[in-house]
Design a protein around this motif. Structure first.
Motif, PDB file in Angstrom:
ATOM      1  N   ARG A 145       0.969  -1.298  -0.164  1.00 21.52           N
ATOM      2  CA  ARG A 145      -0.048  -0.032   0.081  1.00 21.52           C
ATOM      3  C   ARG A 145       0.736   1.311   0.001  1.00 21.52           C
ATOM      4  N   GLN A 146       0.415   2.421  -0.500  1.00 19.51           N
ATOM      5  CA  GLN A 146       1.061   3.605  -0.618  1.00 19.51           C
ATOM      6  C   GLN A 146       0.058   4.631  -0.280  1.00 19.51           C
ATOM      7  N   PRO A 147       0.228   5.253   1.150  1.00 17.60           N
ATOM      8  CA  PRO A 147      -0.532   6.548   1.211  1.00 17.60           C
ATOM      9  C   PRO A 147      -0.271   7.512   0.276  1.00 17.60           C
ATOM     10  N   ILE A 148      -1.129   8.563   0.112  1.00 19.01           N
ATOM     11  CA  ILE A 148      -0.886   9.626  -0.649  1.00 19.01           C
ATOM     12  C   ILE A 148       0.175  10.489  -0.093  1.00 19.01           C
ATOM     13  N   GLY A 149       1.068  10.688  -0.861  1.00 15.28           N
ATOM     14  CA  GLY A 149       2.460  11.360  -0.386  1.00 15.28           C
ATOM     15  C   GLY A 149       3.390  10.608   0.350  1.00 15.28           C
ATOM     16  N   GLY A 150       3.165   9.244   0.278  1.00 15.40           N
ATOM     17  CA  GLY A 150       3.871   8.380   1.077  1.00 15.40           C
ATOM     18  C   GLY A 150       4.713   7.416   0.424  1.00 15.40           C
ATOM     19  N   GLN A 151       5.285   6.478   1.026  1.00 14.57           N
ATOM     20  CA  GLN A 151       6.196   5.490   0.546  1.00 14.57           C
ATOM     21  C   GLN A 151       5.338   4.381   0.430  1.00 14.57           C
ATOM     22  N   ARG A 152       5.673   3.396  -0.617  1.00 17.58           N
ATOM     23  CA  ARG A 152       4.822   1.994  -0.780  1.00 17.58           C
ATOM     24  C   ARG A 152       5.544   1.124   0.142  1.00 17.58           C
ATOM     25  N   GLU A 153       4.611   0.388   0.796  1.00 21.49           N
ATOM     26  CA  GLU A 153       5.155  -0.402   2.135  1.00 21.49           C
ATOM     27  C   GLU A 153       4.432  -1.835   1.913  1.00 21.49           C
ATOM     28  N   LEU A 154       4.947  -2.882   2.469  1.00 17.20           N
ATOM     29  CA  LEU A 154       4.375  -4.106   2.417  1.00 17.20           C
ATOM     30  C   LEU A 154       3.215  -4.059   3.258  1.00 17.20           C
ATOM     31  N   VAL A 155       1.839  -4.855   3.042  1.00 16.71           N
ATOM     32  CA  VAL A 155       0.987  -5.267   3.938  1.00 16.71           C
ATOM     33  C   VAL A 155       1.045  -6.549   4.112  1.00 16.71           C
ATOM     34  N   ALA A 156       1.081  -7.451   3.323  1.00 17.12           N
ATOM     35  CA  ALA A 156       1.107  -8.908   3.533  1.00 17.12           C
ATOM     36  C   ALA A 156       1.467  -9.577   2.030  1.00 17.12           C
ATOM     37  N   ASP A 157       2.009 -10.764   2.364  1.00 18.86           N
ATOM     38  CA  ASP A 157       2.605 -11.291   1.234  1.00 18.86           C
ATOM     39  C   ASP A 157       2.683 -12.806   1.499  1.00 18.86           C
ATOM     40  N   PHE A 158       2.520 -13.677   0.365  1.00 22.40           N
ATOM     41  CA  PHE A 158       2.881 -15.195   0.381  1.00 22.40           C
ATOM     42  C   PHE A 158       4.228 -15.206  -0.165  1.00 22.40           C
ATOM     43  N   THR A 159       5.125 -15.681   0.428  1.00 21.76           N
ATOM     44  CA  THR A 159       6.418 -15.864   0.068  1.00 21.76           C
ATOM     45  C   THR A 159       6.572 -17.308  -0.852  1.00 21.76           C
ATOM     46  N   SER A 160       7.773 -17.202  -1.385  1.00 22.37           N
ATOM     47  CA  SER A 160       7.900 -18.442  -2.299  1.00 22.37           C
ATOM     48  C   SER A 160       8.228 -19.649  -1.453  1.00 22.37           C
ATOM     49  N   ARG A 161       8.594 -19.396  -0.133  1.00 22.10           N
ATOM     50  CA  ARG A 161       8.653 -20.556   0.869  1.00 22.10           C
ATOM     51  C   ARG A 161       7.575 -21.004   1.773  1.00 22.10           C
ATOM     52  N   ASN A 162       6.319 -20.347   0.981  1.00 23.59           N
ATOM     53  CA  ASN A 162       5.118 -20.805   1.502  1.00 23.59           C
ATOM     54  C   ASN A 162       4.696 -20.323   2.999  1.00 23.59           C
ATOM     55  N   THR A 163       5.438 -19.228   3.327  1.00 21.90           N
ATOM     56  CA  THR A 163       5.093 -18.372   4.443  1.00 21.90           C
ATOM     57  C   THR A 163       4.511 -17.213   4.034  1.00 21.90           C
ATOM     58  N   ILE A 164       3.997 -16.361   5.305  1.00 23.55           N
ATOM     59  CA  ILE A 164       3.274 -15.136   5.041  1.00 23.55           C
ATOM     60  C   ILE A 164       4.238 -14.082   5.838  1.00 23.55           C
ATOM     61  N   ASP A 165       4.332 -13.268   5.259  1.00 25.46           N
ATOM     62  CA  ASP A 165       4.966 -12.083   5.817  1.00 25.46           C
ATOM     63  C   ASP A 165       3.860 -10.874   5.995  1.00 25.46           C
ATOM     64  N   ILE A 166       3.756 -10.326   7.265  1.00 30.53           N
ATOM     65  CA  ILE A 166       2.677  -9.437   7.286  1.00 30.53           C
ATOM     66  C   ILE A 166       3.303  -8.126   8.186  1.00 30.53           C
ATOM     67  N   ALA A 167       2.744  -7.139   7.861  1.00 30.37           N
ATOM     68  CA  ALA A 167       3.188  -5.876   8.668  1.00 30.37           C
ATOM     69  C   ALA A 167       2.582  -5.770   9.860  1.00 30.37           C
ATOM     70  N   ASP A 168       3.350  -5.427  10.913  1.00 31.54           N
ATOM     71  CA  ASP A 168       3.014  -5.259  12.277  1.00 31.54           C
ATOM     72  C   ASP A 168       1.962  -4.356  12.373  1.00 31.54           C
ATOM     73  N   ALA A 169       1.643  -3.383  11.486  1.00 35.01           N
ATOM     74  CA  ALA A 169       0.471  -2.310  11.671  1.00 35.01           C
ATOM     75  C   ALA A 169      -0.833  -3.034  11.302  1.00 35.01           C
ATOM     76  N   VAL A 170      -0.769  -3.962  10.887  1.00 32.66           N
ATOM     77  CA  VAL A 170      -2.077  -4.855  10.452  1.00 32.66           C
ATOM     78  C   VAL A 170      -2.286  -6.003  11.063  1.00 32.66           C
ATOM     79  N   LYS A 171      -1.246  -6.611  11.782  1.00 35.15           N
ATOM     80  CA  LYS A 171      -1.375  -7.632  12.396  1.00 35.15           C
ATOM     81  C   LYS A 171      -2.691  -7.899  13.412  1.00 35.15           C
ATOM     82  N   GLY A 172      -3.383  -9.139  13.161  1.00 39.99           N
ATOM     83  CA  GLY A 172      -4.613  -9.258  13.907  1.00 39.99           C
ATOM     84  C   GLY A 172      -5.812  -8.561  13.344  1.00 39.99           C
TER      85      GLY A 172
END
Length: 122
Positions: free
Chosen positions: A38-65
């Motif tokens: 995601r990219q806020p208006i005027g901000g940097q693009r950042e990871l929200v959540a992603d399925f990796t090639s290792r079949n794991t999930i990366d998720i940003a602390d700001a949206v966990k839960g």
């Protein structure tokens, strides 16, 4: 070529929910990493959540839960269920995928969708 098409963005009040969808199309052999940024208006693009090639999930602390990512490989799709939305979640949300496709022959690309706007009001 490969295209990612997102849908599901919109306007919601704080505490509400939205579900984003992203479907990949094209002569796809395989999709490796697939997820949401995601990219806020005027901000940097950042990871929200992603399925990796290792079949794991990366998720940003700001949206966990609050946010849940899911994937349907049969449909070449990834989804983002967003609950308890807050004004700070307001951003353009982009789908991203690492794809091997026929171009012809095996070709790799890091593909981005066009983005879908999520606006959360207080």
């Amino acid at each position: 070529q490969v295209q990612l098409v997102e849908s599901g963005g919109g306007l919601v009040q704080a505490g509400g929910s939205l579900r984003l969808s992203c479907v990949a199309s094209g002569n796809i052999y395989e999709i490796y990493d697939m997820g949401w940024y995601r990219q806020p208006i005027g901000g940097q693009r950042e990871l929200v959540a992603d399925f990796t090639s290792r079949n794991t999930i990366d998720i940003a602390d700001a949206v966990k839960g609050r946010f849940t990512i899911s994937r349907d490989d049969a449909k070449n799709a990834v989804y983002l269920q967003m609950d308890s939305l807050q004004p700070e979640d307001t951003a353009v949300y982009y789908c991203n995928a690492d794809v091997v496709f026929d171009d012809p022959g095996y070709t790799y690309a890091d593909v981005w969708g066009q983005g879908t706007l999520v606006t959360v009001t207080s």
